[in-house]
Design an enzyme around this catalytic site. Structure first.
Site, PDB file in Angstrom:
ATOM      1  N   GLU A  20       0.808  -1.223   0.000  1.00  0.00           N
ATOM      2  CA  GLU A  20       0.000   0.000   0.000  1.00  0.00           C
ATOM      3  C   GLU A  20       0.844   1.278   0.000  1.00  0.00           C
ATOM      4  O   GLU A  20       0.376   2.340   0.408  1.00  0.00           O
ATOM      5  CB  GLU A  20      -0.961  -0.016   1.186  1.00  0.00           C
ATOM      6  CG  GLU A  20      -2.019  -1.078   1.051  1.00  0.00           C
ATOM      7  CD  GLU A  20      -2.804  -1.267   2.330  1.00  0.00           C
ATOM      8  OE1 GLU A  20      -3.759  -0.511   2.535  1.00  0.00           O
ATOM      9  OE2 GLU A  20      -2.442  -2.140   3.128  1.00  0.00           O
ATOM     10  N   SER A 148      -6.852  -3.670   1.897  1.00  0.00           N
ATOM     11  CA  SER A 148      -7.167  -3.073   0.600  1.00  0.00           C
ATOM     12  C   SER A 148      -7.646  -4.038  -0.466  1.00  0.00           C
ATOM     13  O   SER A 148      -7.295  -3.912  -1.638  1.00  0.00           O
ATOM     14  CB  SER A 148      -5.970  -2.298   0.063  1.00  0.00           C
ATOM     15  OG  SER A 148      -5.602  -1.342   0.985  1.00  0.00           O
ATOM     16  N   TYR A 215      -9.830   2.467  -4.615  1.00  0.00           N
ATOM     17  CA  TYR A 215      -8.975   3.597  -4.257  1.00  0.00           C
ATOM     18  C   TYR A 215      -8.844   4.649  -5.338  1.00  0.00           C
ATOM     19  O   TYR A 215      -8.601   5.803  -5.055  1.00  0.00           O
ATOM     20  CB  TYR A 215      -7.592   3.097  -3.832  1.00  0.00           C
ATOM     21  CG  TYR A 215      -7.662   2.509  -2.460  1.00  0.00           C
ATOM     22  CD1 TYR A 215      -7.618   3.336  -1.346  1.00  0.00           C
ATOM     23  CD2 TYR A 215      -7.847   1.155  -2.276  1.00  0.00           C
ATOM     24  CE1 TYR A 215      -7.738   2.818  -0.072  1.00  0.00           C
ATOM     25  CE2 TYR A 215      -7.964   0.622  -1.025  1.00  0.00           C
ATOM     26  CZ  TYR A 215      -7.905   1.457   0.076  1.00  0.00           C
ATOM     27  OH  TYR A 215      -8.040   0.930   1.324  1.00  0.00           O
ATOM     28  N   ARG A 254     -10.508   3.006  12.102  1.00  0.00           N
ATOM     29  CA  ARG A 254     -11.801   2.811  11.442  1.00  0.00           C
ATOM     30  C   ARG A 254     -12.253   1.375  11.598  1.00  0.00           C
ATOM     31  O   ARG A 254     -11.451   0.449  11.479  1.00  0.00           O
ATOM     32  CB  ARG A 254     -11.653   3.108   9.958  1.00  0.00           C
ATOM     33  CG  ARG A 254     -12.330   4.370   9.470  1.00  0.00           C
ATOM     34  CD  ARG A 254     -12.155   4.493   7.973  1.00  0.00           C
ATOM     35  NE  ARG A 254     -12.511   3.245   7.313  1.00  0.00           N
ATOM     36  CZ  ARG A 254     -11.925   2.785   6.216  1.00  0.00           C
ATOM     37  NH1 ARG A 254     -10.983   3.477   5.622  1.00  0.00           N
ATOM     38  NH2 ARG A 254     -12.305   1.642   5.693  1.00  0.00           N
ATOM     39  N   ASP A 256     -14.824  -1.312   9.842  1.00  0.00           N
ATOM     40  CA  ASP A 256     -15.706  -1.601   8.705  1.00  0.00           C
ATOM     41  C   ASP A 256     -16.766  -2.594   9.159  1.00  0.00           C
ATOM     42  O   ASP A 256     -16.443  -3.595   9.813  1.00  0.00           O
ATOM     43  CB  ASP A 256     -14.912  -2.223   7.551  1.00  0.00           C
ATOM     44  CG  ASP A 256     -13.988  -1.210   6.870  1.00  0.00           C
ATOM     45  OD1 ASP A 256     -14.190   0.008   7.053  1.00  0.00           O
ATOM     46  OD2 ASP A 256     -13.064  -1.647   6.150  1.00  0.00           O
ATOM     47  N   GLU A 269     -13.798  -5.682   9.940  1.00  0.00           N
ATOM     48  CA  GLU A 269     -12.372  -5.533  10.264  1.00  0.00           C
ATOM     49  C   GLU A 269     -12.136  -4.193  10.918  1.00  0.00           C
ATOM     50  O   GLU A 269     -12.975  -3.299  10.882  1.00  0.00           O
ATOM     51  CB  GLU A 269     -11.516  -5.641   8.998  1.00  0.00           C
ATOM     52  CG  GLU A 269     -11.819  -4.550   7.994  1.00  0.00           C
ATOM     53  CD  GLU A 269     -10.641  -4.207   7.078  1.00  0.00           C
ATOM     54  OE1 GLU A 269      -9.514  -4.681   7.325  1.00  0.00           O
ATOM     55  OE2 GLU A 269     -10.851  -3.426   6.139  1.00  0.00           O
ATOM     56  N   ASN A 271      -9.286  -1.022  10.880  1.00  0.00           N
ATOM     57  CA  ASN A 271      -8.147  -0.423  10.177  1.00  0.00           C
ATOM     58  C   ASN A 271      -7.450   0.507  11.160  1.00  0.00           C
ATOM     59  O   ASN A 271      -8.035   1.498  11.599  1.00  0.00           O
ATOM     60  CB  ASN A 271      -8.640   0.381   8.967  1.00  0.00           C
ATOM     61  CG  ASN A 271      -9.339  -0.507   7.961  1.00  0.00           C
ATOM     62  OD1 ASN A 271      -8.722  -1.344   7.322  1.00  0.00           O
ATOM     63  ND2 ASN A 271     -10.654  -0.353   7.832  1.00  0.00           N
ATOM     64  N   GLY A 275      -6.617   5.406   5.417  1.00  0.00           N
ATOM     65  CA  GLY A 275      -6.241   6.444   4.464  1.00  0.00           C
ATOM     66  C   GLY A 275      -6.488   7.831   5.031  1.00  0.00           C
ATOM     67  O   GLY A 275      -7.456   8.055   5.762  1.00  0.00           O
TER      68      GLY A 275
END
Ligand SMILES: Nc1ncnc2c1ncn2[C@@H]1O[C@H](COP(=O)(O)OP(=O)(O)O)[C@@H](O)[C@H]1O
Ligand SMILES: [Mg+2]
Length: 307
Positions: A20, A148, A215, A254, A256, A269, A271, A275
């Site tokens: 990433e 990702s 993305y 974050r 999800d 999940e 994060n 981003g």
């Protein structure tokens, strides 16, 4: 002395060696510019090109971690920064390491009584028909530790399972996770300190789980406010903060999650270093409560810690 000057010399860690890298460079550039615009003495620092020991040698007082993926988001960098004694943003060693591992994250959530889709760890000699019977079709196959949507497949028929397994397990030398497919709406909850920002609803074009489009495409819609009633959203915020803390995460990040047709939540999940470009989701959620991108970067930096 201004609050910004009080941070001392700040390294924005960006780039790195993970898959990433590209996204991280975009996040890092945004953060760097934002911090500088607030008067912070911020500098770019790419651990793929520099020795981390330079942080101490060059007098950096704290780090903003804008790295994604392995070697930046998985606890290894956090451990090095702990040893160097340089305060850094986001989750610590354990939260980062567990958060990077979708399998162990799910085990912790299940042990804590939190809802996450049923799953199995796949192996090459599995009976694919039995896997399909167990989890139902369609199902999702994804690597246990790569972010990702790299290596993720929505499997509609048993015959697709071996290829999906190979993609998830072999391409990235990883454990492959098969997960019950949740047919419903997708949301993300942004955590900032003790606060959960407004949820964002994510609407990808039908069946599109592709890395490039997620993305770099503009066909995915991000909706905030997310359209849920206040009570439902509040309950999902409570669930998300619990899920975040149970994994040992801190600072910001974050979660999800999805809601099935009956409105039941399913955690996907966490994060730990999401981003941070101007178009990213945490900045979008912050804007919804009047926190500008520049101020968000400063708030995250304020949370930098060691130990
Ligand atoms: N069990 C599932 N059911 C339905 N969709 C899923 C499921 N798991 C993942 N997805 C879809 O794939 C996307 C990526 O999965 P996720 O687990 O968040 O991994 P990552 O974002 O690290 O690639 C999700 O945002 C969601 O759209
Ligand atoms: Mg995700």
């Amino acid at each position: 002395m201004s609050a910004a000057a009080g941070f001392g010399k700040v390294a924005v860690l960006m780039g790195g060696r993970s898959a990433e890298r590209e996204v991280s460079l975009m996040s890092g550039k945004g953060v760097l510019r934002a911090l500088q615009s607030k008067g912070v003495d911020a500098h770019a620092f790419d651990p793929a090109e520099r020795d981390l020991g330079d942080l101490r040698r060059e007098g950096f007082a704290r780090c903003f971690v804008a790295l994604h993926g392995r070697g930046g988001e998985d606890g290894t960098l956090q451990g090095a920064l702990e040893m160097l004694g340089v305060p850094y943003t986001g989750s610590g060693v354990m939260g980062s390491a567990i958060g990077m591992d979708k399998w162990r994250t799910k085990m912790i959530w299940l042990a804590g009584g939190l809802p996450t889709p049923r799953y199995r760890i796949l192996s090459a000699d599995d009976d694919w028909s039995e896997v399909a019977r167990d989890l139902g079709l369609p199902l999702i196959v994804k690597p246990a530790n790569e972010g990702s949507t790299l290596g993720l497949t929505k499997v509609a028929a048993v015959a697709q399972l071996p290829a999906a397994y190979d993609l998830a397990a072999n391409s990235y030398h990883d454990l492959a996770l098969a997960e019950q497919f949740i047919d419903g709406a997708e949301y993300t909850a942004s955590v900032l300190g003790d606060q959960v920002l407004p949820l964002i609803r994510i609407e990808a074009p039908q069946g599109n789980y592709d890395y490039q489009s997620k993305y770099f495409g503009d066909d995915t819609k991000y909706i905030c406010p997310c359209g849920l009633d206040a009570q439902k959203e509040a309950s999902l915020k409570v669930l998300s903060l619990k899920a975040f803390r149970l994994v040992g995460c801190a600072g910001w990040g974050r979660i999800d999650l999805m809601l099935d047709a009956q409105g039941n939540p399913w955690l996907l999940e966490v994060n730990t270093s999401p981003g941070m470009t101007g178009h990213s989701l945490v900045p979008m959620a912050a804007r919804a409560v009047g926190i500008l991108y520049e101020d968000l970067c400063v708030k995250i930096l304020e949370g930098a810690h060691v130990g």
